[in-house]
Design an enzyme around this catalytic site. Structure first.
Site, PDB file in Angstrom:
ATOM      1  N   ARG A  61       0.822  -1.206   0.000  1.00 51.84           N
ATOM      2  CA  ARG A  61       0.000   0.000   0.000  1.00 51.84           C
ATOM      3  C   ARG A  61       0.864   1.267   0.000  1.00 51.84           C
ATOM      4  O   ARG A  61       0.536   2.255  -0.642  1.00 51.84           O
ATOM      5  CB  ARG A  61      -0.932   0.008   1.216  1.00 51.84           C
ATOM      6  CG  ARG A  61      -1.819   1.236   1.305  1.00 51.84           C
ATOM      7  CD  ARG A  61      -3.102   0.912   2.063  1.00 51.84           C
ATOM      8  NE  ARG A  61      -3.811   2.079   2.552  1.00 51.84           N
ATOM      9  CZ  ARG A  61      -4.711   2.761   1.852  1.00 51.84           C
ATOM     10  NH1 ARG A  61      -4.947   2.449   0.588  1.00 51.84           N
ATOM     11  NH2 ARG A  61      -5.348   3.775   2.386  1.00 51.84           N
ATOM     12  N   HIS A  65       0.632   4.308  -2.711  1.00 52.85           N
ATOM     13  CA  HIS A  65       0.458   5.721  -2.322  1.00 52.85           C
ATOM     14  C   HIS A  65       1.592   6.575  -2.854  1.00 52.85           C
ATOM     15  O   HIS A  65       1.379   7.685  -3.334  1.00 52.85           O
ATOM     16  CB  HIS A  65       0.425   5.843  -0.790  1.00 52.85           C
ATOM     17  CG  HIS A  65      -0.916   5.588  -0.227  1.00 52.85           C
ATOM     18  ND1 HIS A  65      -1.353   6.152   0.956  1.00 52.85           N
ATOM     19  CD2 HIS A  65      -1.930   4.834  -0.674  1.00 52.85           C
ATOM     20  CE1 HIS A  65      -2.586   5.739   1.195  1.00 52.85           C
ATOM     21  NE2 HIS A  65      -2.954   4.946   0.232  1.00 52.85           N
ATOM     22  N   SER A  75       8.141  10.143  -1.765  1.00 53.73           N
ATOM     23  CA  SER A  75       7.564  11.287  -1.032  1.00 53.73           C
ATOM     24  C   SER A  75       6.757  10.809   0.175  1.00 53.73           C
ATOM     25  O   SER A  75       6.654  11.510   1.177  1.00 53.73           O
ATOM     26  CB  SER A  75       6.699  12.151  -1.961  1.00 53.73           C
ATOM     27  OG  SER A  75       5.690  11.367  -2.572  1.00 53.73           O
ATOM     28  N   ASN A  93      -3.993   8.408   5.971  1.00 54.00           N
ATOM     29  CA  ASN A  93      -2.761   7.680   6.305  1.00 54.00           C
ATOM     30  C   ASN A  93      -3.066   6.535   7.254  1.00 54.00           C
ATOM     31  O   ASN A  93      -2.160   5.900   7.765  1.00 54.00           O
ATOM     32  CB  ASN A  93      -1.753   8.634   6.980  1.00 54.00           C
ATOM     33  CG  ASN A  93      -2.200   9.073   8.357  1.00 54.00           C
ATOM     34  OD1 ASN A  93      -3.322   8.786   8.768  1.00 54.00           O
ATOM     35  ND2 ASN A  93      -1.340   9.768   9.065  1.00 54.00           N
ATOM     36  N   HIS A 190      -5.833  -5.750  -3.066  1.00 59.15           N
ATOM     37  CA  HIS A 190      -6.733  -5.901  -1.918  1.00 59.15           C
ATOM     38  C   HIS A 190      -6.933  -7.364  -1.515  1.00 59.15           C
ATOM     39  O   HIS A 190      -7.873  -7.692  -0.800  1.00 59.15           O
ATOM     40  CB  HIS A 190      -8.068  -5.200  -2.204  1.00 59.15           C
ATOM     41  CG  HIS A 190      -7.936  -3.707  -2.197  1.00 59.15           C
ATOM     42  ND1 HIS A 190      -8.906  -2.847  -2.655  1.00 59.15           N
ATOM     43  CD2 HIS A 190      -6.916  -2.918  -1.761  1.00 59.15           C
ATOM     44  CE1 HIS A 190      -8.492  -1.595  -2.514  1.00 59.15           C
ATOM     45  NE2 HIS A 190      -7.285  -1.604  -1.975  1.00 59.15           N
ATOM     46  N   ASP A 243      -9.558  -9.803   2.486  1.00 56.55           N
ATOM     47  CA  ASP A 243     -10.271 -10.990   1.997  1.00 56.55           C
ATOM     48  C   ASP A 243     -10.080 -12.105   3.017  1.00 56.55           C
ATOM     49  O   ASP A 243      -9.495 -11.883   4.081  1.00 56.55           O
ATOM     50  CB  ASP A 243      -9.872 -11.363   0.557  1.00 56.55           C
ATOM     51  CG  ASP A 243      -8.486 -12.017   0.428  1.00 56.55           C
ATOM     52  OD1 ASP A 243      -7.881 -12.361   1.461  1.00 56.55           O
ATOM     53  OD2 ASP A 243      -8.022 -12.160  -0.716  1.00 56.55           O
ATOM     54  N   ASP A 250      -3.338 -14.081  -3.373  1.00 58.73           N
ATOM     55  CA  ASP A 250      -4.022 -15.009  -4.278  1.00 58.73           C
ATOM     56  C   ASP A 250      -5.176 -14.277  -4.970  1.00 58.73           C
ATOM     57  O   ASP A 250      -5.275 -13.055  -4.861  1.00 58.73           O
ATOM     58  CB  ASP A 250      -4.519 -16.238  -3.497  1.00 58.73           C
ATOM     59  CG  ASP A 250      -5.416 -15.830  -2.317  1.00 58.73           C
ATOM     60  OD1 ASP A 250      -5.897 -14.676  -2.285  1.00 58.73           O
ATOM     61  OD2 ASP A 250      -5.637 -16.664  -1.426  1.00 58.73           O
TER      62      ASP A 250
END
Ligand code: HEM
Ligand SMILES: *[C@@H]1O[C@H](CO)[C@@H](O)[C@H](O)[C@H]1NC(C)=O
Ligand SMILES: *[C@@H]1O[C@H](CO)[C@@H](O)[C@H](O)[C@H]1NC(C)=O
Ligand SMILES: *[C@@H]1O[C@H](CO)[C@@H](O)[C@H](O)[C@H]1NC(C)=O
Length: 318
Positions: A61, A65, A75, A93, A190, A243, A250
């Site tokens: 993640r 970002h 950054s 955040n 995700h 999930d 997966d």
């Protein structure tokens, strides 16, 4: 007319190749200057994961970002200063953590090859390792990114929100040169990690004028989310895993998505256009197709560059 084109074409090609060379990344970028860089990243990510199972999702993640704000220029790693509130202290955040892993890598890499390996490259490689060490695919990461000197909290408003519909998502991705196909493949990120209640609150309470709950959610799944995240939620850090196999990379995310068991409106939105819906179905039925598409889109996303220097400390500009 024709002769103008003949003259202009080679000239345009020269210009194009110059501009490509300036920003081009390469697979062997550190072969001469820091050949051990990638193995250092991998070892540290592997060790950190053993102590903290949330490390892989955090790194993936963080890289997303980073790339979506000012390009992949690290950054997102910069600390706030007395004069400036940095991205990492900006509003969404909420799930950003595990910055210490990048610091550990940087320290070891600086000891071996000072001033050579950018923080942005470390993060890109760490995100790849996070995926492969979680059972996902591996790939060669093009390197040669530079670190930026600017990080502004309010820039995080440019990140796509979990409430976005398909046209808002498309716009957010296309502004960064990413397609609808990239959107579907990268949303597969995700499959790892955890979300706080606030990120899917809109779907389970007060959804719209007629429904309290988003009717596209599978009813018993919606009920379980409402139990974990009541209207007046008092449990700090309450939420749900992304999930049902959230430490394994997966295609479970897509399998659950087609059953109405996704967390965000932005996930559900992938079923609202014919093209994206077809891709979701394809990835739900083939882990292999998902992995191939994810790798291709990750390389695209992580090649959005933007920085100028090789930072010596990933948290402060030189
Ligand atoms: C399509 C637009 C996207 C939206 C709207 C979005 C939104 C979100 C939100 C709201 C969370 C939960 C934050 C929280 O409540 O803690 C989250 C988590 C996460 N996202 Fe996304 N995301 C998007 C795309 C991506 C992409 C492209 C990747 C990587 C390829 C990614 C990887 C992750 C991961 C791994 C987590 C779990 C973080 C953790 O467990 O710490 N997301 N995302
Ligand atoms: C950056 O911020 C973190 C957390 O606030 C702090 O622990 C660290 O010492 C800071 N690093 C630098 C170089 O300012
Ligand atoms: C998120 O931002 C808040 C202030 O808005 C700050 O207190 C917190 O330390 C930040 N979290 C991280 C992980 O940087
Ligand atoms: C998406 O949301 C925007 C802003 O609210 C709206 O203008 C647009 O019509 C919506 N698009 C779809 C496909 O629902």
């Amino acid at each position: 007319m024709a002769s103008t084109i003949y003259l202009a074409l080679p000239f345009a090609l020269v210009l194009l190749s110059i501009s490509l060379r300036v920003s081009a990344l390469s697979l062997n970028y550190y072969d001469q200057t820091c050949p051990k860089a990638e193995s250092i990243v991998k070892n540290i990510v592997r060790k950190a994961m053993r102590n903290d199972r949330t490390v892989p999702s955090a790194l993936l993640r963080m890289h997303f970002h980073d790339c979506f704000i000012r390009g992949c220029d690290a950054s997102v790693l910069l600390n706030s200063t007395t004069k400036n509130t940095a991205e990492k202290d900006g509003p969404p955040n909420i799930s950003l953590h595990a910055f210490y892993v990048i610091d550990l890598v940087k320290k070891q890499v600086e000891a071996l090859c000072p001033g050579v390996v950018s923080c942005a490259d470390i993060l890109a490689v760490a995100a790849r390792d996070a995926v492969s060490l979680s059972g996902g695919p591996t790939w060669n990461v093009p390197k040669g990114r530079k670190d930026g000197r600017v990080s502004i909290a309010t820039d995080t408003r440019q990140l796509p929100a979990p409430t976005f519909n398909i046209s808002q998502l498309q716009q957010s991705f296309s502004q960064r040169g990413l397609s609808m196909d990239d959107l579907v493949a990268l949303s597969g990120g995700h499959t790892l990690g955890f979300s706080h209640c606030s990120s899917f609150q809109n779907r389970i309470h007060n959804f719209d004028a007629t429904n309290d709950v988003d009717s596209s959610l599978q009813p018993s799944f919606a009920a379980s989310l409402r139990r974990v995240c009541p209207v007046h939620n008092k449990v700090k850090n309450a939420g749900a895993t992304m999930d049902s196999s959230a430490t394994t990379f997966d295609n479970m995310y897509y399998k659950l998505l087609v059953q109405g068991k996704s967390l965000f409106s932005s996930d559900q939105a992938l079923l609202t256009s014919t093209r994206t819906k077809a891709l979701v179905s394809k990835f739900a039925s083939s882990q292999q197709e998902f992995e191939a598409a994810f790798v291709e889109s990750m390389i695209k996303m992580s090649s959005i560059t933007g920085g100028q220097e090789v930072r010596l400390d990933c948290r402060v500009v030189n």
